[in-house]
Design a protein around this motif. Sequence first.
Motif, PDB file in Angstrom:
ATOM      1  N   ILE A 133      13.057   8.571   7.334  1.00 29.20           N
ATOM      2  CA  ILE A 133      13.517   7.154   7.256  1.00 29.20           C
ATOM      3  C   ILE A 133      12.719   6.422   6.181  1.00 29.20           C
ATOM      4  CG2 ILE A 133      13.747   5.032   8.398  1.00 29.20           C
ATOM      5  CD1 ILE A 133      14.242   6.327  10.877  1.00 29.20           C
ATOM      6  N   SER A 134      11.452   6.706   6.013  1.00 26.84           N
ATOM      7  CA  SER A 134      10.559   6.014   5.222  1.00 26.84           C
ATOM      8  C   SER A 134      10.753   6.532   3.870  1.00 26.84           C
ATOM      9  CB  SER A 134       9.153   6.085   5.560  1.00 26.84           C
ATOM     10  OG  SER A 134       8.304   5.240   4.791  1.00 26.84           O
ATOM     11  N   ALA A 135      11.124   7.910   3.623  1.00 30.19           N
ATOM     12  CA  ALA A 135      11.295   8.240   2.260  1.00 30.19           C
ATOM     13  C   ALA A 135      12.674   7.835   1.596  1.00 30.19           C
ATOM     14  CB  ALA A 135      11.266   9.988   2.411  1.00 30.19           C
ATOM     15  N   THR A 136      13.624   7.747   2.577  1.00 35.13           N
ATOM     16  CA  THR A 136      14.988   7.434   2.248  1.00 35.13           C
ATOM     17  C   THR A 136      15.083   5.862   1.825  1.00 35.13           C
ATOM     18  OG1 THR A 136      15.841   8.927   3.788  1.00 35.13           O
ATOM     19  CG2 THR A 136      17.296   7.068   3.067  1.00 35.13           C
ATOM     20  N   SER A 185       8.236  17.883   2.394  1.00 33.57           N
ATOM     21  CA  SER A 185       9.616  17.858   2.583  1.00 33.57           C
ATOM     22  C   SER A 185      10.084  16.372   2.517  1.00 33.57           C
ATOM     23  CB  SER A 185      10.003  18.328   4.022  1.00 33.57           C
ATOM     24  OG  SER A 185       8.876  17.828   4.995  1.00 33.57           O
ATOM     25  N   ALA A 186       9.054  15.345   2.529  1.00 34.13           N
ATOM     26  CA  ALA A 186       9.577  13.975   2.454  1.00 34.13           C
ATOM     27  C   ALA A 186       9.838  13.567   0.920  1.00 34.13           C
ATOM     28  CB  ALA A 186       8.347  12.948   2.914  1.00 34.13           C
ATOM     29  N   TYR A 187       9.063  14.118   0.254  1.00 30.41           N
ATOM     30  CA  TYR A 187       9.432  14.073  -1.372  1.00 30.41           C
ATOM     31  C   TYR A 187      10.695  14.682  -1.653  1.00 30.41           C
ATOM     32  CZ  TYR A 187       4.670  12.689  -2.778  1.00 30.41           C
ATOM     33  OH  TYR A 187       3.499  12.035  -3.374  1.00 30.41           O
ATOM     34  N   ARG A 188      11.352  15.691  -1.004  1.00 34.37           N
ATOM     35  CA  ARG A 188      12.574  16.371  -1.094  1.00 34.37           C
ATOM     36  C   ARG A 188      13.523  15.614  -0.591  1.00 34.37           C
ATOM     37  NH1 ARG A 188       9.000  18.583  -2.915  1.00 34.37           N
ATOM     38  NH2 ARG A 188       9.589  17.489  -4.698  1.00 34.37           N
ATOM     39  N   LEU A 190       0.610  -1.273   0.053  1.00 31.79           N
ATOM     40  CA  LEU A 190       0.109  -0.064  -0.113  1.00 31.79           C
ATOM     41  C   LEU A 190       0.969   1.087   0.182  1.00 31.79           C
ATOM     42  CD1 LEU A 190      -2.984  -1.182   2.287  1.00 31.79           C
ATOM     43  CD2 LEU A 190      -3.024  -0.720  -0.193  1.00 31.79           C
ATOM     44  N   ILE A 191       1.079   2.061   1.050  1.00 34.80           N
ATOM     45  CA  ILE A 191       1.592   3.228   1.233  1.00 34.80           C
ATOM     46  C   ILE A 191       3.127   3.013   1.683  1.00 34.80           C
ATOM     47  CG2 ILE A 191       1.728   5.353   2.079  1.00 34.80           C
ATOM     48  CD1 ILE A 191      -0.867   4.925   0.193  1.00 34.80           C
ATOM     49  N   PRO A 192       4.197   3.180   0.806  1.00 40.20           N
ATOM     50  CA  PRO A 192       5.765   3.032   1.372  1.00 40.20           C
ATOM     51  C   PRO A 192       5.804   4.101   2.539  1.00 40.20           C
ATOM     52  CG  PRO A 192       5.555   3.085  -0.951  1.00 40.20           C
ATOM     53  CD  PRO A 192       4.096   3.274  -0.679  1.00 40.20           C
ATOM     54  N   MET A 193       5.344   5.144   2.474  1.00 40.74           N
ATOM     55  CA  MET A 193       5.626   6.276   3.483  1.00 40.74           C
ATOM     56  C   MET A 193       5.245   5.818   4.763  1.00 40.74           C
ATOM     57  SD  MET A 193       6.923   9.308   4.322  1.00 40.74           S
ATOM     58  CE  MET A 193       7.493   9.598   2.881  1.00 40.74           C
ATOM     59  N   GLN A 194       4.108   5.061   4.968  1.00 38.34           N
ATOM     60  CA  GLN A 194       3.608   4.304   6.261  1.00 38.34           C
ATOM     61  C   GLN A 194       4.268   3.185   6.628  1.00 38.34           C
ATOM     62  OE1 GLN A 194      -0.366   4.022   5.005  1.00 38.34           O
ATOM     63  NE2 GLN A 194      -0.927   6.279   5.877  1.00 38.34           N
ATOM     64  N   LEU A 195       4.601   2.427   5.627  1.00 40.35           N
ATOM     65  CA  LEU A 195       5.306   1.072   5.941  1.00 40.35           C
ATOM     66  C   LEU A 195       6.702   1.009   6.273  1.00 40.35           C
ATOM     67  CD1 LEU A 195       3.610  -0.880   2.873  1.00 40.35           C
ATOM     68  CD2 LEU A 195       3.036  -1.208   5.384  1.00 40.35           C
TER      69      LEU A 195
END
Length: 395
Positions: free
Chosen positions: A302-305, A352-355, A72-77
């Motif tokens: 951490i998740s965005a990375t 900012s996570a997208y950045r 589903l959502i990588p940002m949450q996982l």
Amino acid sequence: MSERALLKPETMTGTQLDPVEYAVVSQALMAAGREMGVKLIRSSYSNIVREAQDASAALFDRTGNVVAQAELIPMQLGPMSDIFRACAAVVPPEDLKEGDFYINNDPYRGGQHLQDVFIFSPIFVSNELVGFAGTVSHHLDLGGGNPGLSPDAVDVHAEGIIFPPSVYNFSRDWNGGPLERLVAANIRVPDQTIGDFYAQFAANAIGAERVKQLCEKYGTDSVARSMAELIDYSERRFRAALREVPDGEYYGEDAIDDDGLSDEPLVVKVKVKVQGDSVHVDFDGTCPQVRRNLNCPWASTISATLAAIKATLTSADIPFNEGVKSAVTVTAPEGCLVNPIYPAPVRARMLSAYRCFDAVLKALAQAVPDKVIAGGNDSTHSTAISHLSGSRYKV
């Protein structure tokens, strides 16, 4: 500096795991994770979960390592185990009993923005703790200064209810109990929000039931071994992929136009150091946190990375579990945009996570240019529509 460290899966002892049995159990665990995601979405009341699918689900071993996830959502996982461990630090897993659950949405104690509420339910088989089922949903209204969105929030408290890492019991505290009544009294759309909480509990229940069925058929020891081996499998494949990347230090930079209060761009800088089969990512040089809600909580950074590294360097068929995370460390100065200090508002943290994501991609493009995708719009634009009719809100 802040750094995420992995708690290694517990070492299993005894006879060797049967490869056929492992294949069956590991695939069943991944199927259970996906089923949890379907249950969560189809049971939810709000359109942001039911239609936009802004929710996630995962299964964990008994120490809180992610084993299998819904896609589903990588940002949450990505950081779910870190959010779990913030709860486990308050009440250790071995002290839990049937019906207990962890809950956390505190951006400064492992969580992301307040609207993403994480719930972890322990799984017991014959009174033995064998794992956890966990879910997160984006809740459209959790109180706060305005219905839906609070773009002018001066601190995190203006953005909604904070659930610090805590333990409650479903039958005693929820299910018509004092915690449910307290939450319902402090939100504008209690039927919708409480309904979405029940969807999370329902998804956790189906995940727990599938793990119990596996334990009854193959034994708790075999299931625990399969969990550990599935994590090890992901780690082996991920580290093998990293060894194909040239060693070196690579740099990337991206920016948000401004914070809405001045014309100064909000710069995110990153250094990605690849050494053998490991990666270290450092956001030193990133601009300070801001007064508006663009700050990115540490778990989101951490998740965005992790999402950027896995999407670029590895195959899509590698399960995204704790094994992938073991090869990556992340640091950032406290008080910067991507590691803010309480009580900075964080509601729009995706910008900012997208950045972070794009800065890491730009760094990796220097090492593996043929694998990195071009930058896109990479922005979240949302509109919250709310209406007060008599004594009832719609959000």
